[in-house]
Design a protein around this motif. Sequence first.
Motif, PDB file in Angstrom:
ATOM      1  N   GLN A 139       0.943  -1.168  -0.234  1.00  0.00           N
ATOM      2  CA  GLN A 139       0.165   0.412   0.265  1.00  0.00           C
ATOM      3  C   GLN A 139       1.081   1.372   0.081  1.00  0.00           C
ATOM      4  O   GLN A 139       2.080   0.990   0.359  1.00  0.00           O
ATOM      5  N   PRO A 140      -0.154   2.650  -0.433  1.00  0.00           N
ATOM      6  CA  PRO A 140       1.335   3.719  -0.565  1.00  0.00           C
ATOM      7  C   PRO A 140       2.118   4.245   0.611  1.00  0.00           C
ATOM      8  O   PRO A 140       1.581   3.915   1.674  1.00  0.00           O
ATOM      9  N   GLN A 141       3.377   3.920   0.678  1.00  0.00           N
ATOM     10  CA  GLN A 141       3.589   4.364   1.979  1.00  0.00           C
ATOM     11  C   GLN A 141       4.798   3.570   2.523  1.00  0.00           C
ATOM     12  O   GLN A 141       5.136   2.751   3.653  1.00  0.00           O
ATOM     13  N   ASP A 142       4.425   1.769   1.970  1.00  0.00           N
ATOM     14  CA  ASP A 142       5.125   0.712   2.983  1.00  0.00           C
ATOM     15  C   ASP A 142       6.326   1.026   1.995  1.00  0.00           C
ATOM     16  O   ASP A 142       6.589   1.560   0.885  1.00  0.00           O
ATOM     17  N   ALA A 143       7.092  -0.341   2.061  1.00  0.00           N
ATOM     18  CA  ALA A 143       8.820   0.205   2.251  1.00  0.00           C
ATOM     19  C   ALA A 143       8.717  -0.718   0.889  1.00  0.00           C
ATOM     20  O   ALA A 143       8.020  -1.653   1.065  1.00  0.00           O
ATOM     21  N   VAL A 144       9.639  -0.829  -0.340  1.00  0.00           N
ATOM     22  CA  VAL A 144       9.954  -1.687  -1.307  1.00  0.00           C
ATOM     23  C   VAL A 144      11.038  -1.817  -1.440  1.00  0.00           C
ATOM     24  O   VAL A 144      12.052  -0.463  -1.281  1.00  0.00           O
ATOM     25  N   GLN A 145      11.572  -2.832  -1.849  1.00  0.00           N
ATOM     26  CA  GLN A 145      12.982  -2.999  -2.461  1.00  0.00           C
ATOM     27  C   GLN A 145      13.103  -2.616  -3.844  1.00  0.00           C
ATOM     28  O   GLN A 145      12.192  -2.632  -4.811  1.00  0.00           O
ATOM     29  N   LEU A 146      14.090  -0.974  -4.756  1.00  0.00           N
ATOM     30  CA  LEU A 146      14.572  -0.981  -5.650  1.00  0.00           C
ATOM     31  C   LEU A 146      15.351  -2.316  -6.202  1.00  0.00           C
ATOM     32  O   LEU A 146      16.695  -1.844  -5.550  1.00  0.00           O
ATOM     33  N   CYS A 147      15.273  -2.534  -7.683  1.00  0.00           N
ATOM     34  CA  CYS A 147      16.121  -3.254  -8.086  1.00  0.00           C
ATOM     35  C   CYS A 147      16.081  -3.269  -9.367  1.00  0.00           C
ATOM     36  O   CYS A 147      15.293  -3.238 -10.285  1.00  0.00           O
ATOM     37  N   ASP A 148      17.441  -4.207 -10.114  1.00  0.00           N
ATOM     38  CA  ASP A 148      17.641  -3.610 -11.552  1.00  0.00           C
ATOM     39  C   ASP A 148      17.065  -5.242 -11.936  1.00  0.00           C
ATOM     40  O   ASP A 148      16.494  -6.065 -11.247  1.00  0.00           O
TER      41      ASP A 148
END
Length: 373
Positions: A312-321
């Motif tokens: 959901q909005p404001q959850d943490a996510v990983q940004l990956c290549d």
Amino acid sequence: MPSSQTLVVKIGTSSLTQTPSGHLALSTIASLVETLSSLRQQGHRVILVSSGAVGVGCARLGLTERPRSISMKQAVAAVGQGRLMRVYDDLFTTLGQPIAQVLLTRSDLVQRSRYVNSYRTFRQLLQLGVIPIVNENDTVAVDELKFGDNDTLSAQVASLVNADWLFLLTDVDRLYSADPRSNPDARPISLVDKVAQLAELQVEVGDRGTHWGTGGMVTKIEAARIATTAGIRTVITDGKTPPNLTRILQGEDLGTHFAPQPPLANARKRWIAHGLVPAGRLYLDEGAVKAIVQAGRSLLAAGITELEGEFQPQDAVQLCDRTGKEIARGLVNYSHNELQKIRGKRSDQIAAILGYEGAETVVHRDNLVLSLA
């Protein structure tokens, strides 16, 4: 050595208990208490992260092996925690050192308001000259919000209080290239500049703890990764010889040292990097990766190729290549359902696709932290 430093000391079940009975190793605990009290009298701020509640509870109840079910483990931990704290309190009181019990769950560090409150509580206790004794609140924690092991918990606490040192006391004197208990050719390792270097050193890391513990060397290395990226020097050393802590602080070459990396100065970004549990992964094209890593820009929907997880909005996510390597993590402005619709699209197309005005960025640079290799 500076006269006043913040030290987080984690001691494992294997060091606190006798094998195979699981009863407390009172001589080791007494030595630990004496050492920590001495460090406190020297002006250091000391936090102890102590395992052992489940092991002590098992011994108290006559159980011969660690419980497997969550409910049984929580019940046994409730029995053991009181006994463990009584022993600590008796020994610390003999030396005139006040202590406090602090039980944490992951949600205490995931929610920003509770994270800040936890920090203020630790800061106040340390200012009062108290040694907080920390454990995971096994009695109420659920799987989704568990640290899972006290190595990870100790690293999170060290990051929270911006500690100078994290000591991981275990059943070996330092990190080896293989398990020295089963491999006579295991080589000792004194210094690790970066945790990623361990792969180059061809270090074999087992994933099992002791009969009574939950850790193992793999969790200690992960703890070292968390702590060093927060700028905290981390040491793995022998838990049966607590006075070694003083000797290490005085500069003696004992244990394995993990060199601290340049820390994040911003407390909010430290929370994003070390306090949160990512709820999903966003896969980015090369242009987005370059914009984030090299130019310090925000993530736009156009740069997202795939996504995983439910968030959901404001959850943490990983940004990956594209290969799945994490390049950063941050707080996302859209849910997974919204992102599925707008990924790969320009920002000026978002309103037409969703039917309402949304944020221009998917992850704003102020809520984004680069991951160290």
